[in-house]
Design an enzyme around this catalytic site. Structure first.
Site, PDB file in Angstrom:
ATOM      1  N   SER A 181      21.207  38.177  68.552  1.00  0.00           N
ATOM      2  CA  SER A 181      20.067  37.267  68.621  1.00  0.00           C
ATOM      3  C   SER A 181      20.112  36.492  69.929  1.00  0.00           C
ATOM      4  O   SER A 181      21.064  35.755  70.204  1.00  0.00           O
ATOM      5  CB  SER A 181      20.107  36.285  67.446  1.00  0.00           C
ATOM      6  N   ASP A 330      10.472  42.574  68.102  1.00  0.00           N
ATOM      7  CA  ASP A 330       9.145  41.992  67.826  1.00  0.00           C
ATOM      8  C   ASP A 330       8.041  43.048  67.813  1.00  0.00           C
ATOM      9  O   ASP A 330       6.917  42.772  67.389  1.00  0.00           O
ATOM     10  CB  ASP A 330       8.811  40.919  68.870  1.00  0.00           C
ATOM     11  N   LYS A 357      12.000  36.776  60.267  1.00  0.00           N
ATOM     12  CA  LYS A 357      11.058  36.401  61.338  1.00  0.00           C
ATOM     13  C   LYS A 357       9.977  35.490  60.744  1.00  0.00           C
ATOM     14  O   LYS A 357      10.183  34.929  59.674  1.00  0.00           O
ATOM     15  CB  LYS A 357      10.471  37.668  61.979  1.00  0.00           C
TER      16      LYS A 357
HETATM   17  C1  S3P Z   1      13.343  35.424  71.099  1.00  0.00           C
HETATM   18  C2  S3P Z   1      14.277  36.221  70.551  1.00  0.00           C
HETATM   19  C3  S3P Z   1      14.036  37.077  69.376  1.00  0.00           C
HETATM   20  C4  S3P Z   1      12.561  37.270  69.108  1.00  0.00           C
HETATM   21  C5  S3P Z   1      11.776  36.019  69.237  1.00  0.00           C
HETATM   22  C6  S3P Z   1      11.950  35.389  70.607  1.00  0.00           C
HETATM   23  C7  S3P Z   1      13.714  34.589  72.249  1.00  0.00           C
HETATM   24  O1  S3P Z   1      14.653  36.473  68.266  1.00  0.00           O
HETATM   25  O2  S3P Z   1      12.358  37.848  67.836  1.00  0.00           O
HETATM   26  O3  S3P Z   1      10.401  36.289  69.027  1.00  0.00           O
HETATM   27  O4  S3P Z   1      12.822  34.108  72.973  1.00  0.00           O
HETATM   28  O5  S3P Z   1      14.925  34.412  72.476  1.00  0.00           O
HETATM   29  P1  S3P Z   1      16.202  36.757  67.983  1.00  0.00           P
HETATM   30  O6  S3P Z   1      16.858  36.826  69.294  1.00  0.00           O
HETATM   31  O7  S3P Z   1      16.725  35.662  67.143  1.00  0.00           O
HETATM   32  O8  S3P Z   1      16.198  38.084  67.277  1.00  0.00           O
END
Ligand code: S3P
Length: 441
Positions: A181, A330, A357
């Protein structure tokens, strides 16, 4: 909102700025010294939540026709907010800002909307607690509202030019994150800037998007990356930057899918960020047999960008899983729509993160595809979609998740049958002009 299919798509389009990069530009600009200028900023509800949070902490943020100006006050220049910070619907705002707040000498409360109140924050509370931060979930369920207090060892230091500065030093840690993440990684790296005792390191099971690493080093932080590990040195001097935000590949994904699925379409999508930690969808399109060319590649301030030429194609099913998942997390809702129109059975695995999400995207995607007559089955960590069958009219429940609303808009156009999309205005979270841009094509 009622959506129905029209003829083929033609022409060119520029999708709005990247959401992840826009959030970070505001955050890092606020804690840098000097005025950061951001061009191509995404003016969507999520990014405006980030702006409002920093305004509440005393940062002056203004806007003219071309750019957003952030008058940064340095690493220790934020002031306590009189009201709880409102992160709205934005997980990125909440998780990244918590890393900054853990190192502040004042307390803060962060809250947000009903969807955000159900999203897991333990994943950032755990590493921040290991760093010595005092961070609590007020409802005791590991979700917001979060209360972040200065750790016990707040100290006053004197800086030559700016008089007394209150600091709240954290401990550096080597953190092995159970999830891939970027939000967790970024939170820990940001807190690492406020550590007193050395580099902070984060290792992930698979590599997540690296916008924080790229942009923070541009601001002057000492960040190193090695495979799935990133580390940061404490107490950097961050300098204001001029940032040009490339178009968001996650927004481009809907137009890519529409052009592939609607016969006779040919579109050029200009200025799309194609950072390899984000561009898994391009590989998926190629593997499904889609006609997509990357033309005119260039550098957008440390982030690779390009124009994408997409033509309608017959798609075939594929298997998606493993390390590619974080690079298209995403885009999986719209990839599921593509799979519903592809010949054969598509299997998506290793994507349990979809459940946490803005909605449970495994349940919500499969349930809505089934409403259209598609054989889509949820699994523990993904879904199985048997594509190619004719689909029919249905009512789609978006659960107010922007990516569900946009994905089913494309499904309606491709299926050439009307869909009633409930709560379609939630597209404002990441793409306020989505329906207008689609109409123009
Ligand atoms: C994001 C990371 C992702 C993504 C989110 C935006 C970011 O989440 O799903 O829409 O800007 O760091 P995760 O890294 O927790 O999966």
């Amino acid at each position: 909102m009622k959506i129905s299919g029209k003829g083929p798509l033609h022409g060119h389009i520029r999708v709005p700025g990247d959401k992840s990069i826009s959030h970070r530009a505001v955050m890092f600009g606020s804690i840098a010294d000097g005025t950061t200028r951001i061009r191509g900023f995404l003016e969507s509800a999520d990014c405006l939540s980030t702006i409002n949070c920093f305004r509440s902490m005393g940062i002056e943020i203004s806007q003219n026709e071309e750019e957003i100006l952030i008058r940064g006050k340095g690493l220790y220049g934020l002031s306590p907010s009189k009201m709880p910070l409102d992160a709205g619907n934005s997980g990125t705002t909440t998780r990244l800002i918590s890393g900054i707040l853990a190192g502040q000498p004042f307390e803060t409360l962060i809250d947000g909307d009903a969807s955000l109140r159900s999203r897991p924050m333990k994943r950032i509370m755990d590493p921040l607690t290991l760093m010595g931060a005092d961070i609590r979930s007020l409802s005791g369920n590991g979700c917001i509202p979060l209360h972040i207090c200065p750790a016990k060892n707040t100290e006053i230091i004197s800086a030559a030019m700016s008089g007394q500065i209150l600091r709240n030093p954290l401990h550096a840690i080597c953190y092995s994150s159970p999830v891939a993440s970027a939000q967790v990684k970024s939170c820990v790296l940001l807190a690492g800037m406020y550590a007193a005792d050395g580099r902070t390191t984060v290792t992930e099971p698979a590599r997540s998007r690296d916008h924080t690493e790229r942009m923070l080093s541009g601001f002057g932080a000492d960040i190193r990356t090695d495979g799935n590990t990133a580390s940061i040195a404490p107490d950097p001097h961050l300098h204001a930057q001029d940032i040009t935000v490339p178009g968001d590949i996650s927004s481009a994904a809907y137009f890519i899918a529409a052009a592939l699925l609607i016969p006779g379409s040919e579109i050029l999508i200009r200025n799309v960020g194609i950072n390899p930690t984000r561009s898994g969808i391009l590989e998926v399109v190629r593997a499904m047999g889609g006609d997509l060319s990357i033309v005119n590649t260039y550098d957008a301030g440390g982030e690779p960008a390009a124009d994408l030429l997409v033509r309608s194609s017959s798609l075939s099913a594929i298997q998606i899983g493993g390390e590619i998942i974080p690079t298209l997390i995403d885009e999986l809702p719209v990839i599921a729509v593509m799979a519903a129109f592809a010949e054969g059975t598509t299997v998506i695995r290793d994507a349990a993160e979809l459940k946490v999400k803005e909605s449970d995207r495994i349940a919500v995607m499969t349930e809505n595809l089934q409403r259209m007559g598609c054989d889509a089955q949820p699994t523990e960590d993904g879904m199985i979609i048997r594509g190619g069958a004719p689909l029919h009219e249905a009512v789609i429940d978006t659960h107010l998740d922007h990516r569900i609303a946009m994905s089913f808009t494309i499904a309606a156009m491709a299926a050439k049958c009307p869909l009633e999309i409930q709560g379609a205005e939630c597209v404002n979270i990441s793409y306020p002009g989505f329906f207008q841009d689609l109409e123009r094509l």
